[in-house]
Scaffold this active site. Structure first.
Site, PDB file in Angstrom:
ATOM      1  N   LYS A 136       4.273  -3.826   0.063  1.00 32.96           N
ATOM      2  CA  LYS A 136       5.115  -3.249   1.109  1.00 32.96           C
ATOM      3  C   LYS A 136       5.336  -1.744   0.940  1.00 32.96           C
ATOM      4  O   LYS A 136       4.424  -0.966   1.132  1.00 32.96           O
ATOM      5  CB  LYS A 136       6.423  -4.019   1.236  1.00 32.96           C
ATOM      6  CG  LYS A 136       6.232  -5.427   1.830  1.00 32.96           C
ATOM      7  CD  LYS A 136       7.533  -6.038   2.255  1.00 32.96           C
ATOM      8  CE  LYS A 136       7.360  -7.470   2.745  1.00 32.96           C
ATOM      9  NZ  LYS A 136       6.634  -7.589   4.012  1.00 32.96           N
ATOM     10  N   TYR A 153      10.455 -17.006  -0.605  1.00 27.22           N
ATOM     11  CA  TYR A 153       9.127 -16.773  -0.015  1.00 27.22           C
ATOM     12  C   TYR A 153       8.317 -15.857  -0.912  1.00 27.22           C
ATOM     13  O   TYR A 153       8.804 -14.802  -1.333  1.00 27.22           O
ATOM     14  CB  TYR A 153       9.312 -16.131   1.370  1.00 27.22           C
ATOM     15  CG  TYR A 153       8.038 -15.734   2.068  1.00 27.22           C
ATOM     16  CD1 TYR A 153       7.233 -16.692   2.670  1.00 27.22           C
ATOM     17  CD2 TYR A 153       7.655 -14.395   2.152  1.00 27.22           C
ATOM     18  CE1 TYR A 153       6.071 -16.329   3.334  1.00 27.22           C
ATOM     19  CE2 TYR A 153       6.497 -14.025   2.809  1.00 27.22           C
ATOM     20  CZ  TYR A 153       5.704 -14.991   3.398  1.00 27.22           C
ATOM     21  OH  TYR A 153       4.547 -14.634   4.053  1.00 27.22           O
ATOM     22  N   ASP A 179       8.540 -11.120  -8.439  1.00 26.22           N
ATOM     23  CA  ASP A 179       7.933 -10.783  -7.153  1.00 26.22           C
ATOM     24  C   ASP A 179       8.755  -9.636  -6.576  1.00 26.22           C
ATOM     25  O   ASP A 179       9.809  -9.839  -5.982  1.00 26.22           O
ATOM     26  CB  ASP A 179       7.953 -11.999  -6.240  1.00 26.22           C
ATOM     27  CG  ASP A 179       7.503 -11.689  -4.815  1.00 26.22           C
ATOM     28  OD1 ASP A 179       7.201 -10.514  -4.522  1.00 26.22           O
ATOM     29  OD2 ASP A 179       7.465 -12.624  -3.993  1.00 26.22           O
TER      30      ASP A 179
END
Length: 456
Positions: free
Chosen positions: A283, A153, A255
């Site tokens: 995050k 993802y 990522d």
């Protein structure tokens, strides 16, 4: 649904009636009654009233030790006092400028000092920065295709929404997975430009590069895939990807939305000693505020300066967010705190594995620095297709059993993992283990009964 699972869900419903009511009140106004599909689950999601440090309290007043931490975005813990103080100071100076300010440069310098990048641009979410990184890679190489890994993802923009959770009847050969759109509304041309390989399988990547010579702009991956629990790469896999990208003139994008803050000061590239061409962060670098960044060499990032690749955003470098980010990188995610978190992580993983062995549960606990998970599998998961073999009801039994005893072990989804924050204490770790020790014997019994039933 077997009896022990049913009992745990009934207990959850008795403890959280106000959450059910809150969902019912919201459903007429929002699809599923929530603002992210990840927040929706049966029988209904827990609604939170307040949070502080490592504790969250739901609408019914139940308190939990939180290892969910906003799907891993709160390595600083809830309302970290250093972050709150920095934001409060900035509140008095202004909440939005829409014009440059010095904190932009300060935070860019902090990121460039930690990660293998020379220039940085900021955004507000992981989705934004992976989207911009892919666009920049395409602009730099003049190519359109990208490679990602099946089951992984990278946000909810179109290029990333391919083969995120494909079904078995759609996924094709493991050596050459199909490109499966993860949502309606994704143009077929986008799907065709997002190539799919199998994690931990270098030949599946190499064959794509060989078949589509001079067409691949970038390969994007999480260095540790965290959409299938915790999946560790085989020795040499990351370096093999680095070598293939170099050989074929494609950019390697890490990522690090989840791993960037949580594998140590310099993220995965420092931890695994493999240097990507681009890094995406989000995050936990924001300490509870919507902060994201993408960076690369000056040569790559200069395409933005030259006007060849466009990047903008009204909320980029919001001063409240930047103040939070500076506090996180300068004062919260310190070498001392990383050392302490690593010690707690080792204790949590080893403790879980001791309990698993004692209970007779077929499972294992695995982690990397601040992240970890209980994996309900007979052998280590190496790719997405391994991960799909989980007994979902058994996982739900685990999650609701832990929650009913006061521990949020992970976000609610079997592809997620726990996060250990700077706010957690040794007592929190022992509480996590104490509760798991209460739940594990019933899990083991249910697992054995279900395995025997299938065998019959």
């Amino acid at each position: 649904m077997y009896p022990e699972l049913k009992k745990e869900i009934e207990t959850y419903e008795r403890r959280t009636p106000k959450s059910r009511t809150a969902l019912e009140n919201a459903q007429p106004w929002m699809p599923l009654g929530v603002s992210s599909n990840f927040r929706s689950y049966e029988p209904y999601p827990m609604f939170i009233a307040e949070a502080k440090g490592t504790r969250v309290r739901d609408l019914d007043g139940n308190e939990y030790v939180d290892f969910n931490l906003c799907i891993g975005a709160l390595m600083a813990g809830h309302s970290n006092p250093l972050v709150v103080a920095a934001v409060e100071r900035q509140l008095k100076k202004g909440t939005m400028f829409g014009m440059p300010h010095e904190m932009e440069r300060e935070l860019a310098q902090e990121i460039c000092a930690r990660y293998p990048v020379e220039n940085v641009r900021f955004g507000n979410s992981g989705t934004e920065v992976t989207m911009h990184a892919i666009r920049l890679a395409r602009g730099y190489t003049g190519r359109e295709k990208i490679i990602k890994f099946e089951g992984c993802y990278h946000g909810v923009h179109d290029a990333a929404m391919v083969s995120v959770k494909p079904k078995e009847d759609k996924w094709g050969s493991i050596s050459a997975p199909n490109q499966v759109p993860a949502s309606a509304g994704i143009p077929q041309a986008v799907v065709e430009n997002t190539l799919v390989a199998t994690f931990n399988d270098l030949p599946s990547v190499e064959s794509l590069f060989e078949r589509l010579r001079q067409q691949v702009a970038a390969l994007i991956l999480e260095p540790v895939p965290m959409n299938i629990g915790i999946c560790r790469q085989r020795p040499g896999f990351l370096q093999g990807l680095r070598d293939l990208c170099t050989q074929h003139g494609a950019l390697l994008i890490f990522d690090e939305v989840k791993t960037g803050a949580k594998l140590g000061r310099g993220g995965a590239s420092e931890y695994f000693k493999v240097r990507p061409d681009m890094v995406c962060l989000a995050k936990s670098i924001g300490g509870g505020f919507p902060l994201a960044a993408f960076g690369a060499s000056k040569k790559v990032m200069d395409l933005i300066a030259e006007g060849k690749v466009f990047h903008a955003g009204t909320y980029n470098t919001n001063p409240l967010v930047m103040a939070a980010g500076l506090a996180v990188l300068r004062e919260v995610l310190t070498p001392q705190n990383y050392e302490r978190i690593n010690k707690m992580s080792k204790r949590l993983i080893s403790g879980h594995n001791e309990i698993i062995k004692k209970s007779g549960l077929t499972a294992y606990a695995i982690g990397v620095c601040a992240n970890g998970a209980v994996m309900l599998y007979p052998k280590e998961v190496r790719n997405y297709r391994d991960w799909t073999q989980i007994d979902l009801d058994l996982w739900r039994h685990y999650w609701f059993g832990m929650v009913n005893r006061g521990v949020l072990p992970t976000p609610h989804w079997w592809d997620e993992q726990w996060t250990i924050s700077v706010a957690h204490t040794d007592a929190d770790i022992e509480k996590h283990l104490e509760v798991f020790a209460q739940v594990a014997p019933a899990l083991a019994s249910a697992q054995q009964e279900r395995t025997a039933a299938v065998a019959r």
